[in-house]
Scaffold this active site. Structure first.
Site, PDB file in Angstrom:
ATOM      1  N   PHE A  14       0.866  -1.192   0.000  1.00  0.00           N
ATOM      2  CA  PHE A  14       0.000   0.000   0.000  1.00  0.00           C
ATOM      3  C   PHE A  14       0.905   1.247   0.000  1.00  0.00           C
ATOM      4  O   PHE A  14       1.874   1.309   0.737  1.00  0.00           O
ATOM      5  CB  PHE A  14      -0.865  -0.023   1.264  1.00  0.00           C
TER       6      PHE A  14
ATOM      7  N   ALA B 273      -0.072  -2.003   5.883  1.00  0.00           N
ATOM      8  CA  ALA B 273       0.580  -1.912   7.197  1.00  0.00           C
ATOM      9  C   ALA B 273      -0.114  -2.784   8.244  1.00  0.00           C
ATOM     10  O   ALA B 273       0.533  -3.298   9.161  1.00  0.00           O
ATOM     11  CB  ALA B 273       0.597  -0.459   7.654  1.00  0.00           C
ATOM     12  N   PHE B 274      -1.407  -2.958   8.087  1.00  0.00           N
ATOM     13  CA  PHE B 274      -2.151  -3.772   9.049  1.00  0.00           C
ATOM     14  C   PHE B 274      -1.647  -5.218   9.059  1.00  0.00           C
ATOM     15  O   PHE B 274      -1.720  -5.902  10.087  1.00  0.00           O
ATOM     16  CB  PHE B 274      -3.648  -3.736   8.672  1.00  0.00           C
ATOM     17  N   GLU B 275      -1.149  -5.688   7.929  1.00  0.00           N
ATOM     18  CA  GLU B 275      -0.672  -7.079   7.827  1.00  0.00           C
ATOM     19  C   GLU B 275       0.791  -7.247   8.259  1.00  0.00           C
ATOM     20  O   GLU B 275       1.294  -8.378   8.322  1.00  0.00           O
ATOM     21  CB  GLU B 275      -0.833  -7.590   6.387  1.00  0.00           C
TER      22      GLU B 275
ATOM     23  N   VAL C 179       1.284   4.940   6.192  1.00  0.00           N
ATOM     24  CA  VAL C 179      -0.151   5.110   6.400  1.00  0.00           C
ATOM     25  C   VAL C 179      -0.433   6.609   6.296  1.00  0.00           C
ATOM     26  O   VAL C 179       0.196   7.419   6.987  1.00  0.00           O
ATOM     27  CB  VAL C 179      -0.608   4.551   7.774  1.00  0.00           C
TER      28      VAL C 179
ATOM     29  N   THR D  86     -11.625   9.213   7.178  1.00  0.00           N
ATOM     30  CA  THR D  86     -12.339   8.382   8.161  1.00  0.00           C
ATOM     31  C   THR D  86     -11.341   7.947   9.238  1.00  0.00           C
ATOM     32  O   THR D  86     -10.122   8.130   9.074  1.00  0.00           O
ATOM     33  CB  THR D  86     -12.903   7.122   7.477  1.00  0.00           C
TER      34      THR D  86
ATOM     35  N   HIS E 174     -10.176   5.169   9.793  1.00  0.00           N
ATOM     36  CA  HIS E 174      -9.432   3.974   9.374  1.00  0.00           C
ATOM     37  C   HIS E 174      -7.938   4.096   9.707  1.00  0.00           C
ATOM     38  O   HIS E 174      -7.311   3.164  10.206  1.00  0.00           O
ATOM     39  CB  HIS E 174      -9.632   3.795   7.862  1.00  0.00           C
TER      40      HIS E 174
ATOM     41  N   PHE F  36      10.223  -0.157  13.768  1.00  0.00           N
ATOM     42  CA  PHE F  36       8.958   0.416  13.306  1.00  0.00           C
ATOM     43  C   PHE F  36       9.254   1.505  12.276  1.00  0.00           C
ATOM     44  O   PHE F  36       9.385   2.681  12.618  1.00  0.00           O
ATOM     45  CB  PHE F  36       8.222   0.981  14.527  1.00  0.00           C
TER      46      PHE F  36
ATOM     47  N   ARG G 259       9.845  12.215   4.207  1.00  0.00           N
ATOM     48  CA  ARG G 259      10.457  11.217   5.115  1.00  0.00           C
ATOM     49  C   ARG G 259      10.910   9.959   4.387  1.00  0.00           C
ATOM     50  O   ARG G 259      11.404   9.020   5.008  1.00  0.00           O
ATOM     51  CB  ARG G 259       9.440  10.864   6.210  1.00  0.00           C
TER      52      ARG G 259
HETATM   53  N1  INI Z   1      -2.548   0.428   4.509  1.00  0.00           N
HETATM   54  C1  INI Z   1      -1.404   1.119   4.484  1.00  0.00           C
HETATM   55  O1  INI Z   1      -0.324   0.505   4.556  1.00  0.00           O
HETATM   56  N2  INI Z   1      -1.407   2.473   4.375  1.00  0.00           N
HETATM   57  C2  INI Z   1      -2.578   3.187   4.293  1.00  0.00           C
HETATM   58  O2  INI Z   1      -2.517   4.435   4.179  1.00  0.00           O
HETATM   59  C3  INI Z   1      -3.797   2.485   4.323  1.00  0.00           C
HETATM   60  N3  INI Z   1      -5.056   3.197   4.221  1.00  0.00           N
HETATM   61  O3  INI Z   1      -5.045   4.430   4.153  1.00  0.00           O
HETATM   62  O4  INI Z   1      -6.096   2.606   4.182  1.00  0.00           O
HETATM   63  C4  INI Z   1      -3.753   1.074   4.442  1.00  0.00           C
HETATM   64  N4  INI Z   1      -4.879   0.347   4.470  1.00  0.00           N
HETATM   65  C5  INI Z   1      -4.904  -1.080   4.238  1.00  0.00           C
HETATM   66  C6  INI Z   1      -4.662  -1.883   5.500  1.00  0.00           C
HETATM   67  O5  INI Z   1      -3.294  -1.825   5.897  1.00  0.00           O
HETATM   68  C7  INI Z   1      -4.995  -3.360   5.269  1.00  0.00           C
HETATM   69  O6  INI Z   1      -4.200  -3.884   4.243  1.00  0.00           O
HETATM   70  C8  INI Z   1      -6.478  -3.565   4.910  1.00  0.00           C
HETATM   71  O7  INI Z   1      -7.320  -2.932   5.861  1.00  0.00           O
HETATM   72  C9  INI Z   1      -6.826  -5.076   4.869  1.00  0.00           C
HETATM   73  O8  INI Z   1      -6.565  -5.715   6.105  1.00  0.00           O
END
Ligand code: INI
Length: 159
Positions: free
Chosen positions: A26, A60-62, A85, A90, A92, A117, A131
């Site tokens: 992402f 980033a969530f993964e 991110v 929202t 999120h 990190f 950055r």
């Molecule tokens: N993931 C990111 O790495 N950066 C982001 O800015 C971002 N936004 O903005 O949504 C983002 N979303 C995806 C998230 O990391 C997961 O892959 C997704 O929610 C599925 O689990």
């Protein structure tokens, strides 16, 4: 002989160490610059190309779950987690950032492994560019050096 305190710190020398960079796809325009910065920093401090691997995850969530698997299988000595991110309209952003940071911290603590990190959490794409090799440096390189220093410090403190 000095009477001063004994100072213990980790050297920035990448010797006998395997590094894994875990990078989110992402915002890859940004993240690829962080990856390049991290690899460059490790190579400049002595890491051989074969000691660096790059694993890509969706976002980033993964990062934490994949970092955990790498840590559990002991395939590397230090993990550098990279992502970007960028705040939307929202909440999120807040969920992704906090879960990512907490998850990575947990992996490091559970396996006593340096997990750095290197995830940008920015309000705008411009802040992220600054950055990722722009006027605020390269946070991928900084994260790589933090992992390296922590690894060498932990090695010194072993036993
Ligand atoms: N993931 C990111 O790495 N950066 C982001 O800015 C971002 N936004 O903005 O949504 C983002 N979303 C995806 C998230 O990391 C997961 O892959 C997704 O929610 C599925 O689990």
């Amino acid at each position: 002989m000095s009477n001063g305190p004994r100072m213990i710190d980790g050297q920035l020398v990448a010797r006998d160490a395997r590094f894994t960079i875990v990078a989110a796809r992402f915002n890859d325009l940004i993240v690829e610059r962080l990856v390049a910065g991290a690899i460059d920093a490790l190579r400049r401090h002595g890491a051989a190309p074969g000691e660096i691997q790059v694993v890509r995850v969706p976002g980033a969530f993964e990062l934490p779950i994949v970092a955990r698997r790498l840590a559990r299988t002991r395939r590397c000595d230090a993990i550098i987690a990279l992502g970007a991110v960028i705040r939307g309209q929202t909440p999120h952003f807040d969920y992704v950032c906090s879960e990512c940071a907490a998850g990575l911290r947990q992996v490091g603590m559970e396996f006593e492994l340096p997990v750095s990190f290197g995830v940008l959490t920015c309000d705008t794409m411009d802040q992220a560019m600054d950055r990722a090799g722009g006027k605020a440096g390269n946070k991928g390189a900084d994260a790589a050096l933090a992992a390296l220093e922590t690894l060498n410090l932990l090695r010194q403190l072993e036993g």
